[in-house]
Design a protein around this motif. Structure first.
Motif, PDB file in Angstrom:
ATOM      1  N   ARG A 104       0.905  -1.375   0.146  1.00  0.00           N
ATOM      2  CA  ARG A 104       0.042   0.220   0.371  1.00  0.00           C
ATOM      3  C   ARG A 104       0.907   1.337  -0.078  1.00  0.00           C
ATOM      4  O   ARG A 104       2.112   1.369   0.662  1.00  0.00           O
ATOM      5  N   ASP A 105       0.803   2.187  -1.105  1.00  0.00           N
ATOM      6  CA  ASP A 105       1.315   3.579  -1.629  1.00  0.00           C
ATOM      7  C   ASP A 105       0.373   4.610  -1.039  1.00  0.00           C
ATOM      8  O   ASP A 105      -0.643   4.551  -1.732  1.00  0.00           O
ATOM      9  N   GLY A 106       1.363   5.783  -2.014  1.00  0.00           N
ATOM     10  CA  GLY A 106       0.891   6.875  -2.124  1.00  0.00           C
ATOM     11  C   GLY A 106      -0.126   6.900  -3.446  1.00  0.00           C
ATOM     12  O   GLY A 106      -0.980   7.576  -3.345  1.00  0.00           O
ATOM     13  N   GLY A 107       0.362   6.039  -4.325  1.00  0.00           N
ATOM     14  CA  GLY A 107      -0.745   5.948  -5.599  1.00  0.00           C
ATOM     15  C   GLY A 107      -1.768   5.353  -5.496  1.00  0.00           C
ATOM     16  O   GLY A 107      -2.456   5.449  -6.591  1.00  0.00           O
ATOM     17  N   ASP A 108      -1.808   4.410  -3.965  1.00  0.00           N
ATOM     18  CA  ASP A 108      -2.654   4.006  -4.603  1.00  0.00           C
ATOM     19  C   ASP A 108      -4.166   4.766  -3.812  1.00  0.00           C
ATOM     20  O   ASP A 108      -5.499   5.181  -4.367  1.00  0.00           O
ATOM     21  N   TYR A 109      -3.880   5.789  -3.395  1.00  0.00           N
ATOM     22  CA  TYR A 109      -4.731   6.776  -2.552  1.00  0.00           C
ATOM     23  C   TYR A 109      -4.646   7.789  -3.856  1.00  0.00           C
ATOM     24  O   TYR A 109      -5.972   8.220  -4.059  1.00  0.00           O
ATOM     25  N   ALA A 110      -3.851   7.858  -5.004  1.00  0.00           N
ATOM     26  CA  ALA A 110      -4.055   8.878  -6.464  1.00  0.00           C
ATOM     27  C   ALA A 110      -5.078   8.304  -6.714  1.00  0.00           C
ATOM     28  O   ALA A 110      -5.874   9.041  -7.735  1.00  0.00           O
ATOM     29  N   ALA A 111      -4.970   6.295  -6.886  1.00  0.00           N
ATOM     30  CA  ALA A 111      -6.265   6.093  -7.831  1.00  0.00           C
ATOM     31  C   ALA A 111      -7.630   5.945  -7.056  1.00  0.00           C
ATOM     32  O   ALA A 111      -8.233   5.650  -7.747  1.00  0.00           O
ATOM     33  N   ARG A 115     -10.175   4.580  -0.175  1.00  0.00           N
ATOM     34  CA  ARG A 115     -10.627   4.998   0.319  1.00  0.00           C
ATOM     35  C   ARG A 115      -9.752   5.313   1.585  1.00  0.00           C
ATOM     36  O   ARG A 115      -8.734   5.102   1.710  1.00  0.00           O
ATOM     37  N   LYS A 116     -10.963   6.114   2.335  1.00  0.00           N
ATOM     38  CA  LYS A 116      -9.595   7.125   3.316  1.00  0.00           C
ATOM     39  C   LYS A 116      -9.913   7.074   4.410  1.00  0.00           C
ATOM     40  O   LYS A 116     -10.757   8.489   4.960  1.00  0.00           O
ATOM     41  N   PRO A 117     -10.808   6.213   4.994  1.00  0.00           N
ATOM     42  CA  PRO A 117     -12.100   5.814   6.162  1.00  0.00           C
ATOM     43  C   PRO A 117     -11.379   7.011   6.962  1.00  0.00           C
ATOM     44  O   PRO A 117     -10.658   7.058   7.864  1.00  0.00           O
ATOM     45  N   GLY A 118     -12.126   7.726   7.864  1.00  0.00           N
ATOM     46  CA  GLY A 118     -11.791   8.598   8.447  1.00  0.00           C
ATOM     47  C   GLY A 118     -10.468   9.943   8.272  1.00  0.00           C
ATOM     48  O   GLY A 118      -9.677  10.564   9.363  1.00  0.00           O
ATOM     49  N   GLY A 119      -9.782   9.712   6.772  1.00  0.00           N
ATOM     50  CA  GLY A 119      -8.985  10.301   6.754  1.00  0.00           C
ATOM     51  C   GLY A 119      -7.703   9.899   6.729  1.00  0.00           C
ATOM     52  O   GLY A 119      -6.735   9.937   6.077  1.00  0.00           O
ATOM     53  N   PHE A 120      -8.010   9.051   7.206  1.00  0.00           N
ATOM     54  CA  PHE A 120      -6.637   8.189   7.820  1.00  0.00           C
ATOM     55  C   PHE A 120      -5.799   6.747   5.983  1.00  0.00           C
ATOM     56  O   PHE A 120      -6.372   6.493   5.673  1.00  0.00           O
ATOM     57  N   GLN A 121      -4.611   7.323   5.883  1.00  0.00           N
ATOM     58  CA  GLN A 121      -4.107   6.764   5.294  1.00  0.00           C
ATOM     59  C   GLN A 121      -2.438   6.154   5.872  1.00  0.00           C
ATOM     60  O   GLN A 121      -2.093   6.969   7.040  1.00  0.00           O
ATOM     61  N   PHE A 122      -2.527   4.826   4.834  1.00  0.00           N
ATOM     62  CA  PHE A 122      -0.834   4.390   5.665  1.00  0.00           C
ATOM     63  C   PHE A 122       0.182   3.950   4.365  1.00  0.00           C
ATOM     64  O   PHE A 122      -0.601   3.432   2.856  1.00  0.00           O
ATOM     65  N   ALA A 123       0.864   3.122   4.469  1.00  0.00           N
ATOM     66  CA  ALA A 123       1.973   2.794   3.707  1.00  0.00           C
ATOM     67  C   ALA A 123       2.322   1.441   4.569  1.00  0.00           C
ATOM     68  O   ALA A 123       2.589   1.862   5.682  1.00  0.00           O
TER      69      ALA A 123
END
Length: 291
Positions: free
Chosen positions: A64-71, A74-82
Motif C-alpha cells: 500500500r502506498d501513495g499511488g493507491d490513494y491517487a488512484a 478509500r481514506k476512512p476518517g482521513g486515515f492513510q498508510f503505507a
C-alpha cells in the motif's frame, strides 16, 4: 575429527560459544561505556546490496502506498498508510551464521545430524532461532591500521597479526569476547564498480583457532567470508568448518567498521539480535557499538 566444544554445555546445547557470555560478562561490558556514543556496524539493505552469484538478492515492494490513494483508494476518517514487503536471503549484507550453517562428516555442532537440515522447515537443530540476543564486550582488531591501509585481495591474516592488533588496541582477547576484524575489504570494494566475492583478505585457520582457544563467543569481520579467499590448497571454508562445527562459534559477516576504528576505542559494549527465524541458517543483523 576434533570436537572441541561438544557437550561442554550439555548434550542438547544449540547455542555453542555464546554460553561464554553470562550476566557478569554483560555487566562488565556495560562498564566500558564512556561517552554514550552509539555506532551502527551494519550495511544498509536494498535491492542494490551485492550478493554472490549463487544467492538471490533483495526484492522490496509496496503493498500500500501513495499511488493507491491517487488512484482513488478509500481514506476512512482521513486515515492513510503505507506498508511494504521484503523478500531476502538470510545471508546478505551484514548477517550472522547460525550453527547449522556449516558442518562436515554429516554432523553439526554438538553432534546433531546434518540430515536434520532440509528444504522444508529449515534446520531442526542449531537454527538461528536458538541463538538469542548477543550483548557483551566487543573487541576491534584493526588489521588495516597495522598494515597502513586496506589489505589486498587474498592477503592472509595470521595469529601473529591478531596478537599485534590486540596489543595495539590495548586489549587481551578472552572468554566471551565478540571479536571484530577490520580488513578494509568492504571499504576497498566501495571504490570499485563491481564487488567480487571470489577473492578477499581474511583469517587463515591458525588465526581462527587462536581465537577459538581464547574462548571467544563470536567472530566477525568486514568481509564476505571472515576467512581468506582463495582458501589454502586442499581446503574449503576451513575456518567455517572448524569454528562453527567444532567450537560452536557463530560468524558475523559484512560488518561496517570504519567509524568504529576512527573512534579509537579497542573494547566497547556490543549489542545485536538476529531475527528468530525458526530453523533459519542465518539472519541479517544490525549490530551496534556503544562507546
Amino acid at each position: 575429527m576434533s570436537r572441541d566444544a561438544w557437550n561442554r554445555w550439555g548434550e542438547q546445547d544449540e547455542r555453542g560459544a555464546l554460553n561464554h557470555i553470562g550476566s557478569a560478562q554483560v555487566q562488565s561490558a556495560a562498564g566500558l561505556v564512556r561517552s554514550g556514543t552509539v555506532l551502527t556496524l551494519a550495511q544498509p539493505l536494498s535491492p542494490r546490496t551485492p550478493v554472490p552469484r549463487h544467492r538471490a538478492g533483495i526484492q522490496h515492494f509496496m503493498g500500500r502506498d501513495g499511488g493507491d490513494y491517487a488512484a482513488g483508494a478509500r481514506k476512512p476518517g482521513g486515515f492513510q498508510f503505507a506498508e511494504d514487503t521484503v523478500v531476502l536471503p538470510l545471508h546478505i549484507g551484514t548477517h550472522i551464521d547460525a550453527l547449522c550453517h556449516a558442518w562436515y562428516d554429516e554432523a553439526l555442532y554438538n553432534g546433531f545430524p546434518g540430515s536434520g537440515t532440509r528444504s522444508t522447515g529449515g534446520a531442526t537443530r542449531c537454527g538461528i532461532d536458538k541463538m538469542g540476543p548477543i550483548v557483551g564486550r566487543g573487541v576491534l582488531l584493526d588489521i588495516v591500521a597495522q598494515r597502513g591501509g586496506p589489505l589486498p585481495d587474498g592477503t592472509v591474516i595470521g595469529a601473529a597479526d591478531l596478537e599485534r592488533a590486540a596489543k595495539a588496541a590495548g586489549v587481551t582477547v578472552g572468554t566471551g569476547d565478540i571479536v571484530l576484524i577490520r580488513t578494509g575489504w568492504a571499504e576497498d570494494q566501495a571504490r570499485r564498480d563491481m564487488v567480487s566475492f571470489d577473492t578477499e583478505p581474511g583469517l587463515d585457520l591458525e588465526a581462527g583457532l587462536w581465537l577459538a582457544e581464547r574462548e571467544i563467543a563470536v567472530l566477525g569481520a568486514d568481509n564476505f567470508a571472515v576467512e581468506v579467499v582463495p582458501f589454502a590448497p586442499g581446503t574449503v571454508f576451513p575456518v567455517h568448518q572448524r569454528l562453527i562445527r567444532d567450537f560452536g562459534i557463530p560468524l558475523l559477516e559484512g560488518l561496517v567498521l570504519r567509524d568504529l576504528a576512527a573512534a579509537g576505542q579497542g573494547a566497547f559494549l556490543f549489542a545485536a539480535s538476529p531475527l528468530p527465524v525458526v530453523g533459519g541458517t542465518g539472519s541479517p543483523i544490525s549490530p551496534i557499538a556503544i562507546l
